[in-house]
Motif scaffolding. Structure first.
Motif, PDB file in Angstrom:
ATOM      1  N   ASP A 177      49.158   7.727  29.670  1.00 46.91           N
ATOM      2  CA  ASP A 177      48.995   7.491  28.236  1.00 46.91           C
ATOM      3  C   ASP A 177      47.536   7.689  27.815  1.00 46.91           C
ATOM      4  O   ASP A 177      47.239   8.409  26.859  1.00 46.91           O
ATOM      5  CB  ASP A 177      49.463   6.073  27.914  1.00 46.91           C
ATOM      6  N   ALA A 178      46.618   7.070  28.561  1.00 47.50           N
ATOM      7  CA  ALA A 178      45.202   7.164  28.215  1.00 47.50           C
ATOM      8  C   ALA A 178      44.694   8.594  28.331  1.00 47.50           C
ATOM      9  O   ALA A 178      43.969   9.093  27.461  1.00 47.50           O
ATOM     10  CB  ALA A 178      44.379   6.228  29.105  1.00 47.50           C
ATOM     11  N   MET A 179      45.074   9.300  29.411  1.00 43.20           N
ATOM     12  CA  MET A 179      44.592  10.659  29.616  1.00 43.20           C
ATOM     13  C   MET A 179      45.183  11.605  28.577  1.00 43.20           C
ATOM     14  O   MET A 179      44.487  12.505  28.075  1.00 43.20           O
ATOM     15  CB  MET A 179      44.931  11.135  31.024  1.00 43.20           C
ATOM     16  N   CYS A 180      46.456  11.419  28.258  1.00 44.43           N
ATOM     17  CA  CYS A 180      47.079  12.288  27.260  1.00 44.43           C
ATOM     18  C   CYS A 180      46.414  12.134  25.904  1.00 44.43           C
ATOM     19  O   CYS A 180      46.178  13.122  25.208  1.00 44.43           O
ATOM     20  CB  CYS A 180      48.570  11.970  27.158  1.00 44.43           C
ATOM     21  N   ARG A 181      46.084  10.927  25.532  1.00 45.77           N
ATOM     22  CA  ARG A 181      45.436  10.703  24.235  1.00 45.77           C
ATOM     23  C   ARG A 181      44.018  11.282  24.215  1.00 45.77           C
ATOM     24  O   ARG A 181      43.571  11.815  23.198  1.00 45.77           O
ATOM     25  CB  ARG A 181      45.446   9.213  23.892  1.00 45.77           C
ATOM     26  N   LEU A 182      43.328  11.174  25.331  1.00 44.50           N
ATOM     27  CA  LEU A 182      41.993  11.774  25.429  1.00 44.50           C
ATOM     28  C   LEU A 182      42.080  13.287  25.245  1.00 44.50           C
ATOM     29  O   LEU A 182      41.346  13.875  24.432  1.00 44.50           O
ATOM     30  CB  LEU A 182      41.392  11.440  26.793  1.00 44.50           C
ATOM     31  N   VAL A 183      42.963  13.928  26.008  1.00 45.30           N
ATOM     32  CA  VAL A 183      43.108  15.382  25.922  1.00 45.30           C
ATOM     33  C   VAL A 183      43.721  15.780  24.582  1.00 45.30           C
ATOM     34  O   VAL A 183      43.340  16.788  23.981  1.00 45.30           O
ATOM     35  CB  VAL A 183      43.970  15.904  27.091  1.00 45.30           C
ATOM     36  N   GLY A 184      44.670  14.973  24.085  1.00 40.15           N
ATOM     37  CA  GLY A 184      45.320  15.280  22.821  1.00 40.15           C
ATOM     38  C   GLY A 184      44.367  15.312  21.645  1.00 40.15           C
ATOM     39  O   GLY A 184      44.490  16.152  20.747  1.00 40.15           O
ATOM     40  N   ASN A 185      43.406  14.400  21.627  1.00 38.88           N
ATOM     41  CA  ASN A 185      42.396  14.413  20.556  1.00 38.88           C
ATOM     42  C   ASN A 185      41.639  15.736  20.532  1.00 38.88           C
ATOM     43  O   ASN A 185      41.455  16.344  19.478  1.00 38.88           O
ATOM     44  CB  ASN A 185      41.414  13.254  20.757  1.00 38.88           C
ATOM     45  N   ALA A 186      41.191  16.173  21.696  1.00 42.01           N
ATOM     46  CA  ALA A 186      40.446  17.432  21.781  1.00 42.01           C
ATOM     47  C   ALA A 186      41.347  18.624  21.499  1.00 42.01           C
ATOM     48  O   ALA A 186      40.926  19.606  20.870  1.00 42.01           O
ATOM     49  CB  ALA A 186      39.806  17.567  23.158  1.00 42.01           C
ATOM     50  N   LEU A 187      42.595  18.559  21.952  1.00 44.54           N
ATOM     51  CA  LEU A 187      43.536  19.652  21.715  1.00 44.54           C
ATOM     52  C   LEU A 187      43.790  19.837  20.227  1.00 44.54           C
ATOM     53  O   LEU A 187      43.877  20.973  19.733  1.00 44.54           O
ATOM     54  CB  LEU A 187      44.847  19.358  22.443  1.00 44.54           C
ATOM     55  N   GLY A 188      43.889  18.738  19.498  1.00 43.17           N
ATOM     56  CA  GLY A 188      44.066  18.837  18.049  1.00 43.17           C
ATOM     57  C   GLY A 188      42.903  19.540  17.379  1.00 43.17           C
ATOM     58  O   GLY A 188      43.087  20.336  16.452  1.00 43.17           O
ATOM     59  N   ARG A 189      41.692  19.276  17.861  1.00 43.72           N
ATOM     60  CA  ARG A 189      40.523  19.946  17.285  1.00 43.72           C
ATOM     61  C   ARG A 189      40.517  21.433  17.625  1.00 43.72           C
ATOM     62  O   ARG A 189      40.174  22.268  16.786  1.00 43.72           O
ATOM     63  CB  ARG A 189      39.239  19.277  17.786  1.00 43.72           C
ATOM     64  N   VAL A 190      40.905  21.764  18.860  1.00 46.65           N
ATOM     65  CA  VAL A 190      40.937  23.172  19.264  1.00 46.65           C
ATOM     66  C   VAL A 190      41.924  23.956  18.412  1.00 46.65           C
ATOM     67  O   VAL A 190      41.649  25.077  17.965  1.00 46.65           O
ATOM     68  CB  VAL A 190      41.317  23.300  20.760  1.00 46.65           C
ATOM     69  N   LEU A 191      43.094  23.360  18.171  1.00 47.52           N
ATOM     70  CA  LEU A 191      44.156  24.048  17.429  1.00 47.52           C
ATOM     71  C   LEU A 191      44.042  23.873  15.923  1.00 47.52           C
ATOM     72  O   LEU A 191      44.729  24.552  15.165  1.00 47.52           O
ATOM     73  CB  LEU A 191      45.524  23.543  17.896  1.00 47.52           C
ATOM     74  N   GLY A 192      43.213  22.944  15.478  1.00 49.34           N
ATOM     75  CA  GLY A 192      43.092  22.694  14.052  1.00 49.34           C
ATOM     76  C   GLY A 192      44.345  22.090  13.461  1.00 49.34           C
ATOM     77  O   GLY A 192      44.720  22.396  12.323  1.00 49.34           O
ATOM     78  N   THR A 193      45.019  21.231  14.209  1.00 46.53           N
ATOM     79  CA  THR A 193      46.255  20.619  13.739  1.00 46.53           C
ATOM     80  C   THR A 193      46.313  19.170  14.195  1.00 46.53           C
ATOM     81  O   THR A 193      45.412  18.673  14.871  1.00 46.53           O
ATOM     82  CB  THR A 193      47.488  21.388  14.265  1.00 46.53           C
TER      83      THR A 193
END
Length: 337
Positions: free
Chosen positions: A58-74
């Motif tokens: 859960d913690a790792m997914c949220r960490l990566v997910g935050n950055a992934l949202g910025r990369v994709l702009g979504t």
């Protein structure tokens, strides 16, 4: 940005490790820019974590997910769907539309262990899910509650032999790596300890900290802060080498149990039938997210190692891990409880 439904668990930090970049992904895409509209027009990216909040996934997914949202702009929405050691949540991913808008973030158990233990596995991970990428590799460590009074692996084994069946070990659920780790410890040490499964490593950790269970095999990312604070005692690293984050903790082999070797990893999957070009673009976006300074530093600090393999590489890895897990499950005689 990432829209959190629950609060992620923070972990303490330690030395930096090298990000293993997938050169094949760069060859596939050729560019570093990835836009949400290129992947799934007008849609939010949903990532299902098939375990309870507060655990390492859960913690790792949220960490990566935050950055992934910025990369994709979504917007990236992380949803926890715990149950059956991760099988319940991944079953939702299997049924999702294969357009790249829904992904699963899983530990090793549900993808490569559960199929060899579950009586009625609702899907075949190797057929009904499309591999996207291995995200991180994570060392496992054996920890105990201080109330046990033990400070070494040998002392734990001695205590367990004096009182068979009295000590309990928690896990993130049946067929998870912590479950296999506990069963492997039982076999290698010749002891009788009782498995207590939870719906994720977060709830298992809470009961361990409260002294409701005495020990657990866990991702280092989850227990490292509690070891540093003295709330848990680390007895051994269940891997071939010591880890820099726990320099005074021996490997299991150094502590007298050379056969007690097990590790964990996190990976992302999509519904089978997701177009290969979308998988490739999403994989590149995840790799870029893992390179973000704050993500790379946090992963290093938590004792994990970023991987970012291509879909083809991760698919081959899953097949090999599934075969290895099948052999281990058979050797240990594990049954679904």
């Amino acid at each position: 940005m990432c829209s959190d439904e629950t609060r992620a668990t923070a972990a303490a930090g330690l030395p930096r490790r090298r990000l293993l970049q997938a050169s094949a992904a760069i060859a596939l895409l050729g560019t570093t820019g990835t836009h949400a509209a290129d992947v799934w027009p007008g849609k939010t990216l949903r990532i299902v974590v098939p375990l309870a909040p507060g655990g390492s996934a859960d913690a790792m997914c949220r960490l990566v997910g935050n950055a992934l949202g910025r990369v994709l702009g979504t917007t990236v929405v992380v949803e926890n769907r715990p149950g059956a050691g991760g099988v319940t949540g991944l079953a939702e991913v299997v049924k999702a539309r294969p357009d790249g808008s829904t992904l699963g973030y899983s530990l090793a158990g549900a993808l490569t262990v559960a199929p060899h233990i579950a009586r009625n596995m609702p899907f075949d991970p190797l057929q009904d899910l499309a591999p996207l990428t291995q995200v991180v590799a994570v060392p496992e460590v054996l920890v105990v509650h201080p109330k046990t009074g033990v400070r070494t692996l040998a002392a734990l084994v001695a205590q367990a032999k004096v009182a068979p069946g009295r000590l309990n070990f928690g896990s993130a659920g049946n067929a998870t790596v912590p479950h296999l780790g506990g069963e492997l410890l039982k076999r290698e040490a010749g002891i009788d300890i009782v498995h207590v499964p939870y719906k994720g490593s977060g709830p298992a950790l809470n009961d361990l900290l409260a002294g409701q269970v005495e020990l657990m095999v866990s991702d280092i990312t989850l227990v490292r802060p509690h070891i540093a604070a003295g709330r848990l005692v680390a007895l051994a690293v269940a891997g071939p080498e010591r880890v820099a984050e726990l320099p005074d903790v021996p490997t299991a082999a150094q502590a007298g149990l050379p056969g007690f070797v097990i590790s964990n990893w996190h990976g992302m999957v999509a519904p089978a039938g997701t177009p290969p070009e979308r998988l490739a673009r999403l994989q590149q976006a995840v790799a870029e997210a893992l390179r973000a300074p704050e993500v790379a530093a946090r992963i290093d600090q938590e004792g994990a190692q970023a991987v970012a393999s291509t879909p083809a590489q991760f698919g081959a890895f899953l097949r090999a891990e599934s075969a290895r897990s099948a052999a281990l499950v058979k050797a240990l005689g594990i049954r679904w409880e």
